[in-house]
Motif scaffolding. Structure first.
Motif, mmCIF file in Angstrom:
data_model
loop_
_atom_site.group_PDB
_atom_site.id
_atom_site.type_symbol
_atom_site.label_atom_id
_atom_site.label_comp_id
_atom_site.label_asym_id
_atom_site.label_seq_id
_atom_site.Cartn_x
_atom_site.Cartn_y
_atom_site.Cartn_z
ATOM 1 N N VAL A 201 -5.822 31.490 -29.154
ATOM 2 C CA VAL A 201 -4.704 31.578 -29.953
ATOM 3 C C VAL A 201 -5.278 32.405 -31.364
ATOM 4 O O VAL A 201 -5.829 32.044 -32.035
ATOM 5 C CB VAL A 201 -4.177 30.434 -30.260
ATOM 6 C CG1 VAL A 201 -2.734 30.480 -30.822
ATOM 7 C CG2 VAL A 201 -3.967 29.528 -29.218
ATOM 8 N N LYS A 202 -4.734 33.635 -31.160
ATOM 9 C CA LYS A 202 -5.007 34.618 -32.516
ATOM 10 C C LYS A 202 -4.166 34.245 -33.312
ATOM 11 O O LYS A 202 -3.009 34.217 -33.079
ATOM 12 C CB LYS A 202 -5.022 36.093 -32.314
ATOM 13 C CG LYS A 202 -6.457 36.286 -31.497
ATOM 14 C CD LYS A 202 -6.877 37.985 -31.618
ATOM 15 C CE LYS A 202 -7.058 38.566 -30.315
ATOM 16 N NZ LYS A 202 -6.244 38.855 -29.643
ATOM 17 N N VAL A 203 -4.479 33.748 -34.535
ATOM 18 C CA VAL A 203 -3.338 33.506 -35.539
ATOM 19 C C VAL A 203 -3.159 34.734 -36.418
ATOM 20 O O VAL A 203 -4.065 35.131 -36.941
ATOM 21 C CB VAL A 203 -3.650 32.227 -36.395
ATOM 22 C CG1 VAL A 203 -2.722 32.161 -37.268
ATOM 23 C CG2 VAL A 203 -3.844 31.024 -35.493
ATOM 24 N N GLU A 204 -2.081 35.261 -36.422
ATOM 25 C CA GLU A 204 -1.825 36.253 -37.333
ATOM 26 C C GLU A 204 -0.805 35.993 -38.439
ATOM 27 O O GLU A 204 0.007 34.967 -38.240
ATOM 28 C CB GLU A 204 -0.953 37.376 -36.583
ATOM 29 C CG GLU A 204 -2.109 38.317 -35.900
ATOM 30 C CD GLU A 204 -1.220 39.302 -34.866
ATOM 31 O OE1 GLU A 204 -0.094 39.677 -35.283
ATOM 32 O OE2 GLU A 204 -1.992 39.778 -34.317
ATOM 33 N N VAL A 205 -0.821 36.369 -39.517
ATOM 34 C CA VAL A 205 0.234 36.261 -40.681
ATOM 35 C C VAL A 205 1.332 36.644 -40.404
ATOM 36 O O VAL A 205 1.242 38.000 -39.845
ATOM 37 C CB VAL A 205 -0.694 36.577 -42.120
ATOM 38 C CG1 VAL A 205 0.172 36.436 -43.191
ATOM 39 C CG2 VAL A 205 -2.063 36.214 -42.197
ATOM 40 N N HIS A 206 2.196 35.853 -40.756
ATOM 41 C CA HIS A 206 3.642 36.491 -40.686
ATOM 42 C C HIS A 206 3.698 37.766 -41.255
ATOM 43 O O HIS A 206 3.333 37.984 -42.324
ATOM 44 C CB HIS A 206 4.551 35.371 -41.058
ATOM 45 C CG HIS A 206 6.073 35.594 -40.803
ATOM 46 N ND1 HIS A 206 6.970 36.380 -41.311
ATOM 47 C CD2 HIS A 206 7.045 35.153 -40.045
ATOM 48 C CE1 HIS A 206 8.084 36.684 -40.851
ATOM 49 N NE2 HIS A 206 8.151 35.635 -40.097
ATOM 50 N N PRO A 207 4.556 38.690 -40.657
ATOM 51 C CA PRO A 207 4.677 39.947 -41.169
ATOM 52 C C PRO A 207 5.213 40.127 -42.640
ATOM 53 O O PRO A 207 4.620 40.869 -43.571
ATOM 54 C CB PRO A 207 5.504 40.917 -40.333
ATOM 55 C CG PRO A 207 5.996 40.006 -39.288
ATOM 56 C CD PRO A 207 5.142 38.616 -39.302
ATOM 57 N N VAL A 208 5.990 39.324 -43.157
ATOM 58 C CA VAL A 208 6.780 39.319 -44.369
ATOM 59 C C VAL A 208 5.646 38.697 -45.359
ATOM 60 O O VAL A 208 5.441 39.317 -46.484
ATOM 61 C CB VAL A 208 8.021 38.674 -44.316
ATOM 62 C CG1 VAL A 208 8.430 38.339 -45.873
ATOM 63 C CG2 VAL A 208 9.058 39.240 -43.507
ATOM 64 N N VAL A 209 4.939 37.670 -44.977
ATOM 65 C CA VAL A 209 3.948 37.241 -45.727
ATOM 66 C C VAL A 209 2.558 38.324 -46.163
ATOM 67 O O VAL A 209 2.448 38.470 -47.247
ATOM 68 C CB VAL A 209 3.188 36.164 -45.331
ATOM 69 C CG1 VAL A 209 2.043 35.415 -46.050
ATOM 70 C CG2 VAL A 209 4.322 34.797 -44.937
ATOM 71 N N ALA A 210 2.490 38.996 -44.971
ATOM 72 C CA ALA A 210 1.303 40.169 -45.125
ATOM 73 C C ALA A 210 2.089 41.112 -46.180
ATOM 74 O O ALA A 210 1.235 41.577 -47.004
ATOM 75 C CB ALA A 210 1.041 40.889 -43.812
ATOM 76 N N MET A 211 3.382 41.511 -45.791
ATOM 77 C CA MET A 211 3.721 42.540 -47.078
ATOM 78 C C MET A 211 3.919 41.985 -48.544
ATOM 79 O O MET A 211 3.442 42.658 -49.249
ATOM 80 C CB MET A 211 5.392 42.700 -46.413
ATOM 81 C CG MET A 211 5.901 43.656 -47.391
ATOM 82 S SD MET A 211 7.645 43.976 -46.558
ATOM 83 C CE MET A 211 8.507 42.578 -47.261
ATOM 84 N N MET A 212 4.134 40.593 -48.578
ATOM 85 C CA MET A 212 4.095 39.892 -49.789
ATOM 86 C C MET A 212 2.630 40.062 -50.350
ATOM 87 O O MET A 212 2.506 40.342 -51.612
ATOM 88 C CB MET A 212 4.549 38.560 -49.740
ATOM 89 C CG MET A 212 6.003 38.546 -49.933
ATOM 90 S SD MET A 212 6.525 37.065 -49.398
ATOM 91 C CE MET A 212 6.582 36.208 -50.862
ATOM 92 N N GLU A 213 1.681 39.919 -49.499
ATOM 93 C CA GLU A 213 0.466 40.120 -50.006
ATOM 94 C C GLU A 213 0.106 41.459 -50.447
ATOM 95 O O GLU A 213 -0.341 41.656 -51.512
ATOM 96 C CB GLU A 213 -0.682 39.810 -48.640
ATOM 97 C CG GLU A 213 -1.961 40.260 -48.998
ATOM 98 C CD GLU A 213 -2.855 38.802 -49.649
ATOM 99 O OE1 GLU A 213 -2.986 37.969 -49.000
ATOM 100 O OE2 GLU A 213 -3.036 38.997 -50.684
ATOM 101 N N GLU A 214 0.595 42.380 -49.612
ATOM 102 C CA GLU A 214 0.194 43.626 -50.099
ATOM 103 C C GLU A 214 0.891 44.213 -51.205
ATOM 104 O O GLU A 214 0.305 45.091 -52.352
ATOM 105 C CB GLU A 214 0.776 44.549 -49.087
ATOM 106 C CG GLU A 214 -0.098 45.761 -48.595
ATOM 107 C CD GLU A 214 0.158 46.368 -47.175
ATOM 108 O OE1 GLU A 214 1.253 47.386 -47.148
ATOM 109 O OE2 GLU A 214 -0.309 45.900 -46.345
ATOM 110 N N LEU A 215 2.017 43.698 -51.652
ATOM 111 C CA LEU A 215 3.033 44.081 -52.790
ATOM 112 C C LEU A 215 2.378 43.250 -54.078
ATOM 113 O O LEU A 215 2.738 43.461 -55.108
ATOM 114 C CB LEU A 215 4.452 43.662 -52.590
ATOM 115 C CG LEU A 215 5.253 44.365 -51.727
ATOM 116 C CD1 LEU A 215 6.501 43.632 -51.329
ATOM 117 C CD2 LEU A 215 5.429 45.919 -52.387
ATOM 118 N N GLY A 216 1.505 42.234 -53.684
ATOM 119 C CA GLY A 216 0.692 41.533 -54.965
ATOM 120 C C GLY A 216 1.416 40.361 -55.516
ATOM 121 O O GLY A 216 1.130 39.585 -56.247
ATOM 122 N N CYS A 217 2.681 39.986 -54.652
ATOM 123 C CA CYS A 217 3.256 38.710 -54.934
ATOM 124 C C CYS A 217 2.296 37.593 -54.765
ATOM 125 O O CYS A 217 2.390 36.758 -55.658
ATOM 126 C CB CYS A 217 4.411 38.428 -54.027
ATOM 127 S SG CYS A 217 5.476 39.643 -53.607
#
Ligand SMILES: [Cu+2]
Length: 318
Positions: A201-217
């Motif tokens: 089971v490869k666990v991937e971060v939810h795309p929106v969470v990944a986006m928030m990470e990128e945006l600096g939230c």
């Protein structure tokens, strides 16, 4: 008293049944005597009360019988307790971590889940610890409950007999969201469990969470309730909030409009106790804001998705 292979549910159910039977028998006896004495010794029949003479044998009897009854309950309970404390040697060990306000399960092969998965008819030993306050791990349908105390490892074991899910609760009041500290134990057929256990089971971060990470939230916010002093964005939706609007306190319920406002116009309403430090990244788009708001509405439950599920979906679509 309990043979090898006995389950805790059997032991617990037996002692409960025993105590109930004794209690019901006593209830019937006492009720019967009350009615009988009321008839036999009422004033019409006995106008003059007669003092009761001491009866040693009667007093001994009503002391000895209840004592034996209570001791037998104790003995029965103690045998069950011994069974609970003696983990079978073939038990499978799972590490459990409790914290405000969820459970985490770690298996010998490194798998980590937020629900417990076990094969049917296999003894399972849970080695439990807490990261913050006292919690209590409770599976009513398997009759097990054990406090999870910070700074100390506790354990329990059980042997599920039927396939299917069962509820896990926290049974020790542990703060605001104690009532939501829920999980499930999924009892599976042995073959299914083996497949599940071996599956990558490869666990991937939810795309929106990944986006928030990128945006600096996520420099200032966390997506769970635990991480230090970063303001958590988990489970916001529907919560009450005291915010400061134009210098005045106001209670609001967090809804979609509030989420949107807190992102595009952060200083309009400031969460009480926080400073007005939120800055919106310049590069954020309307579409991204919209996705974040929709995601926060779900409470941020699905922060991680199992990559495998995505693959399965693709296969189904074929
Ligand atoms: Cu708890």
């Amino acid at each position: 008293m309990y043979p090898v292979g006995a389950t805790i549910s059997e032991a617990v159910d037996n002692i409960f049944l025993y105590i109930i039977l004794v209690s019901v028998a006593l209830l019937l006896l006492v009720t019967f005597l009350m009615i009988w004495f009321a008839i036999k010794y009422n004033r019409k029949r006995h106008p003059e009360p007669k003092p009761v003479k001491e009866k040693a044998w009667l007093e001994i009897l009503w002391t000895v019988i209840p004592t034996l009854l209570v001791l037998s309950m104790f003995y029965y309970g103690y045998e069950g307790f011994k069974l609970m404390r003696t983990v079978p040697e073939d038990a499978m060990t799972v590490h459990v971590t409790g914290r405000m306000w969820d459970w985490k399960f770690e298996y010998a092969n490194g798998k980590v889940t937020d629900e417990l998965y076990v094969p049917v008819d296999q003894s399972v030993k849970l080695l439990m610890k807490s990261l913050d306050v006292i919690h209590s791990f409770y599976i009513p349908s398997h009759r097990v409950k054990e406090d999870v105390v910070p700074g100390r490892e506790t354990y329990l074991w059980f042997k599920p007999q039927t396939v299917g899910p069962a509820d896990i609760f926290c049974a020790e009041f542990c703060g605001q969201r104690h009532a939501y500290m829920l999980s499930k134990v999924n009892v599976m057929e042995e073959a299914d469990f083996k497949k599940w256990y071996a599956s990558e089971v490869k666990v991937e971060v939810h795309p929106v969470v990944a986006m928030m990470e990128e945006l600096g939230c996520l420099d200032c916010h966390s997506m769970d309730a635990s991480e230090g002093n970063r303001l958590s964005l988990k489970d916001l939706f529907g919560k009450k909030r005291i915010v400061i609007v134009d210098g005045k306190e106001k209670e609001i319920t967090i809804d979609e409009a509030y989420l949107l406002r807190s992102i595009i116009e952060p200083s309009a309403e400031i969460v009480k106790g926080q400073d007005d430090a939120m800055e919106l990244p310049d590069e954020i788009t309307k579409e991204q804001i919209n996705q974040i708001v929709q995601y926060l509405k779900t409470g941020g439950k699905e922060q991680k998705i199992e990559a495998k599920k995505e693959e399965e979906k693709k296969e189904e679509n074929k």
